[in-house]
Motif scaffolding. Structure first.
Motif, PDB file in Angstrom:
ATOM      1  N   GLU A  61       0.836  -1.211   0.000  1.00  0.00           N
ATOM      2  CA  GLU A  61       0.000   0.000   0.000  1.00  0.00           C
ATOM      3  C   GLU A  61       0.866   1.254   0.000  1.00  0.00           C
ATOM      4  N   MET A  62       1.923   1.250   0.829  1.00  0.00           N
ATOM      5  CA  MET A  62       2.810   2.411   0.916  1.00  0.00           C
ATOM      6  C   MET A  62       3.577   2.614  -0.388  1.00  0.00           C
ATOM      7  N   ALA A  63       4.015   1.513  -0.998  1.00  0.00           N
ATOM      8  CA  ALA A  63       4.738   1.615  -2.268  1.00  0.00           C
ATOM      9  C   ALA A  63       3.831   2.207  -3.347  1.00  0.00           C
ATOM     10  N   LEU A  64       2.571   1.784  -3.327  1.00  0.00           N
ATOM     11  CA  LEU A  64       1.602   2.301  -4.291  1.00  0.00           C
ATOM     12  C   LEU A  64       1.362   3.790  -4.060  1.00  0.00           C
ATOM     13  N   ALA A  65       1.221   4.182  -2.793  1.00  0.00           N
ATOM     14  CA  ALA A  65       0.989   5.585  -2.445  1.00  0.00           C
ATOM     15  C   ALA A  65       2.176   6.446  -2.870  1.00  0.00           C
ATOM     16  N   HIS A  66       3.381   5.943  -2.646  1.00  0.00           N
ATOM     17  CA  HIS A  66       4.588   6.671  -3.049  1.00  0.00           C
ATOM     18  C   HIS A  66       4.616   6.880  -4.562  1.00  0.00           C
ATOM     19  N   ARG A  67       4.192   5.861  -5.306  1.00  0.00           N
ATOM     20  CA  ARG A  67       4.212   5.968  -6.770  1.00  0.00           C
ATOM     21  C   ARG A  67       3.240   7.049  -7.242  1.00  0.00           C
ATOM     22  N   TYR A  68       2.034   7.044  -6.654  1.00  0.00           N
ATOM     23  CA  TYR A  68       1.057   8.076  -7.015  1.00  0.00           C
ATOM     24  C   TYR A  68       1.561   9.452  -6.612  1.00  0.00           C
ATOM     25  N   TYR A  69       2.183   9.533  -5.438  1.00  0.00           N
ATOM     26  CA  TYR A  69       2.696  10.818  -4.948  1.00  0.00           C
ATOM     27  C   TYR A  69       3.768  11.367  -5.894  1.00  0.00           C
ATOM     28  N   ASN A  70       4.666  10.498  -6.323  1.00  0.00           N
ATOM     29  CA  ASN A  70       5.758  10.921  -7.206  1.00  0.00           C
ATOM     30  C   ASN A  70       5.235  11.390  -8.567  1.00  0.00           C
ATOM     31  N   ARG A  71       4.092  10.837  -8.974  1.00  0.00           N
ATOM     32  CA  ARG A  71       3.541  11.202 -10.283  1.00  0.00           C
ATOM     33  C   ARG A  71       2.752  12.510 -10.241  1.00  0.00           C
ATOM     34  N   GLY A  72       2.036  12.732  -9.131  1.00  0.00           N
ATOM     35  CA  GLY A  72       1.165  13.905  -9.146  1.00  0.00           C
ATOM     36  C   GLY A  72       0.959  14.586  -7.809  1.00  0.00           C
ATOM     37  N   LEU A  74       0.580  14.816  -3.394  1.00  0.00           N
ATOM     38  CA  LEU A  74      -0.209  14.205  -2.321  1.00  0.00           C
ATOM     39  C   LEU A  74      -1.702  14.196  -2.650  1.00  0.00           C
ATOM     40  N   ALA A  75      -2.185  15.269  -3.276  1.00  0.00           N
ATOM     41  CA  ALA A  75      -3.613  15.366  -3.586  1.00  0.00           C
ATOM     42  C   ALA A  75      -4.042  14.263  -4.542  1.00  0.00           C
ATOM     43  N   LEU A  76      -3.247  14.026  -5.590  1.00  0.00           N
ATOM     44  CA  LEU A  76      -3.571  12.973  -6.548  1.00  0.00           C
ATOM     45  C   LEU A  76      -3.497  11.599  -5.890  1.00  0.00           C
ATOM     46  N   ALA A  77      -2.466  11.389  -5.056  1.00  0.00           N
ATOM     47  CA  ALA A  77      -2.333  10.110  -4.361  1.00  0.00           C
ATOM     48  C   ALA A  77      -3.562   9.844  -3.498  1.00  0.00           C
ATOM     49  N   ARG A  78      -4.028  10.874  -2.783  1.00  0.00           N
ATOM     50  CA  ARG A  78      -5.210  10.719  -1.927  1.00  0.00           C
ATOM     51  C   ARG A  78      -6.446  10.398  -2.769  1.00  0.00           C
ATOM     52  N   GLU A  79      -6.603  11.107  -3.875  1.00  0.00           N
ATOM     53  CA  GLU A  79      -7.776  10.917  -4.743  1.00  0.00           C
ATOM     54  C   GLU A  79      -7.835   9.496  -5.295  1.00  0.00           C
ATOM     55  N   ILE A  80      -6.706   8.998  -5.779  1.00  0.00           N
ATOM     56  CA  ILE A  80      -6.675   7.653  -6.360  1.00  0.00           C
ATOM     57  C   ILE A  80      -6.909   6.597  -5.298  1.00  0.00           C
ATOM     58  N   LEU A  81      -6.275   6.761  -4.143  1.00  0.00           N
ATOM     59  CA  LEU A  81      -6.430   5.786  -3.067  1.00  0.00           C
ATOM     60  C   LEU A  81      -7.857   5.753  -2.535  1.00  0.00           C
ATOM     61  N   GLU A  82      -8.486   6.931  -2.435  1.00  0.00           N
ATOM     62  CA  GLU A  82      -9.873   6.975  -1.968  1.00  0.00           C
ATOM     63  C   GLU A  82     -10.791   6.253  -2.945  1.00  0.00           C
ATOM     64  N   ALA A  83     -10.518   6.421  -4.234  1.00  0.00           N
ATOM     65  CA  ALA A  83     -11.350   5.781  -5.252  1.00  0.00           C
ATOM     66  C   ALA A  83     -11.198   4.267  -5.249  1.00  0.00           C
ATOM     67  N   SER A  84      -9.998   3.794  -4.938  1.00  0.00           N
ATOM     68  CA  SER A  84      -9.734   2.354  -5.006  1.00  0.00           C
ATOM     69  C   SER A  84      -9.903   1.638  -3.668  1.00  0.00           C
ATOM     70  N   LEU A  85      -9.638   2.340  -2.563  1.00  0.00           N
ATOM     71  CA  LEU A  85      -9.643   1.674  -1.257  1.00  0.00           C
ATOM     72  C   LEU A  85     -10.664   2.220  -0.274  1.00  0.00           C
ATOM     73  N   GLY A  86     -11.270   3.341  -0.605  1.00  0.00           N
ATOM     74  CA  GLY A  86     -12.208   3.947   0.326  1.00  0.00           C
ATOM     75  C   GLY A  86     -11.554   5.069   1.113  1.00  0.00           C
TER      76      GLY A  86
END
Length: 335
Positions: A61-72, A74-86
């Protein structure tokens, strides 16, 4: 997973990764982190399969969050994680992610030449110098310490050893001063951090050259004899005997009584015993093995006292120049 300490999680993850992968991960870490994690691994008798699964899942989960964070960010990482995990799960992961993104104070010093640091620090108050050096890696700190006058080395060493926790406000203030002096951008840490203590000082001294080590220890002994002895005791552990060359081990054994050696070897790793037996005659080795077996159960305190006597002998022989203890990354030996 909040009930499991972070260090235990790291140890469990390293075991799950296997020897080769975990070795590559540890190679990217600071020495103090490697020591802490490997010590924790050594204390793992067995791993509950459910705990291992939870640790690996959290890592993914943390590795996935880091990948999203690096791409876009913290806001994008939060948005994607909320959509996929709640929302709740995403919030938990983001909180952990933010904690890992918090940088330790004085990180910029790792990129600064040691001579520049000495120039900036040597006119500062010893307490300030101790605070800054406590945030450095041991090798860099040892280099900086060697650039100070002996009197200042002793003062700073003493303050590092007795330092415990430091106010975040003070850390930020000192950090800010050096940031301006070096014109370097720095992300400041927002949490109180434990710095100093015996082990950081021991790490620094172990990576210093012999002259600097001697100056620090002698001056420290003048100020606080008991503290100096505590430092000396941690500089060479009994099981470090395996790192001595065979000639040194043979020299040490000539000054150690058989009953003391037998007690000291109770419960130590097999490689330590093998190192000792390999440097004894066959007959002496057999006698020692017999004496160990005849001892039966021995109190831990008695074992530690016997080991302390042998360590004392080793340090005396080193001081006399009869044996050599290899230090840090130094490749030079002085006979």
């Amino acid at each position: 997973m909040s009930d499991v300490p972070g260090l235990r999680k790291a140890a469990v993850l390293m075991v799950q990764l296997g020897k080769e992968r975990s070795a590559r991960v540890l190679a990217k870490m600071r020495e103090s982190e490697v020591e802490a994690i490997t010590a924790e691994i050594a204390q793992l008798d067995s791993i509950d399969p459910s705990l291992a699964d939870r640790v690996v899942a959290e890592f993914q989960e943390m590795a996935l969050a880091h990948r999203y964070y690096n791409r876009g960010g913290l806001a994008l990482a939060r948005e994607i994680l909320e959509a996929s995990l709640g929302v709740e799960k995403a919030r938990s992961i983001i909180e952990r992610l933010q904690a890992t993104l918090t940088e330790m104070p004085f990180q910029f010093l790792r990129q600064v030449d040691a001579r520049q640091i000495v120039n900036f620090l040597q006119e500062e108050h010893p307490q300030t110098i101790a605070l800054v050096i406590s945030h450095m890696g041991p090798e860099q700190a040892a280099t900086v310490m060697s650039g100070f006058a002996p009197e200042l080395q002793a003062e700073v060493a003493h303050r590092i050893a007795i330092m415990s926790r430091v106010s975040p406000a003070i850390v930020r203030l000192v950090e800010s001063v050096f940031e301006k002096k070096l014109a370097t951008l720095l992300t400041q840490a927002g949490e109180s951090t434990t710095v100093g203590g015996l082990q950081p000082l021991v790490d620094i001294i172990n990576r210093s050259d012999r002259a600097t080590e001697k100056l620090i220890l002698e001056a420290l002994e003048e100020r606080d004899r008991e503290l100096a002895e505590q430092v000396r005791a941690q500089m060479f552990m009994f099981e470090d005997i395996v790192n001595l060359d065979d000639r040194a081990v043979q020299r040490v054994l000539r000054d150690v009584e058989a009953n003391v050696l037998a007690t000291a070897l109770k419960g130590v790793r097999e490689e330590v015993k093998e190192k000792i037996f390999r440097n004894m005659s066959e007959r002496a080795g057999e006698n020692l093995k017999e004496e160990i077996s005849l001892l039966g159960p021995v109190r831990l305190k008695a074992v530690e006292e016997a080991q302390a006597k042998i360590i004392h002998t080793i340090r005396q022989l080193e001081e006399a120049g009869e044996i050599v203890i290899h230090r840090g990354s130094d490749d030079e030996f002085i006979e």
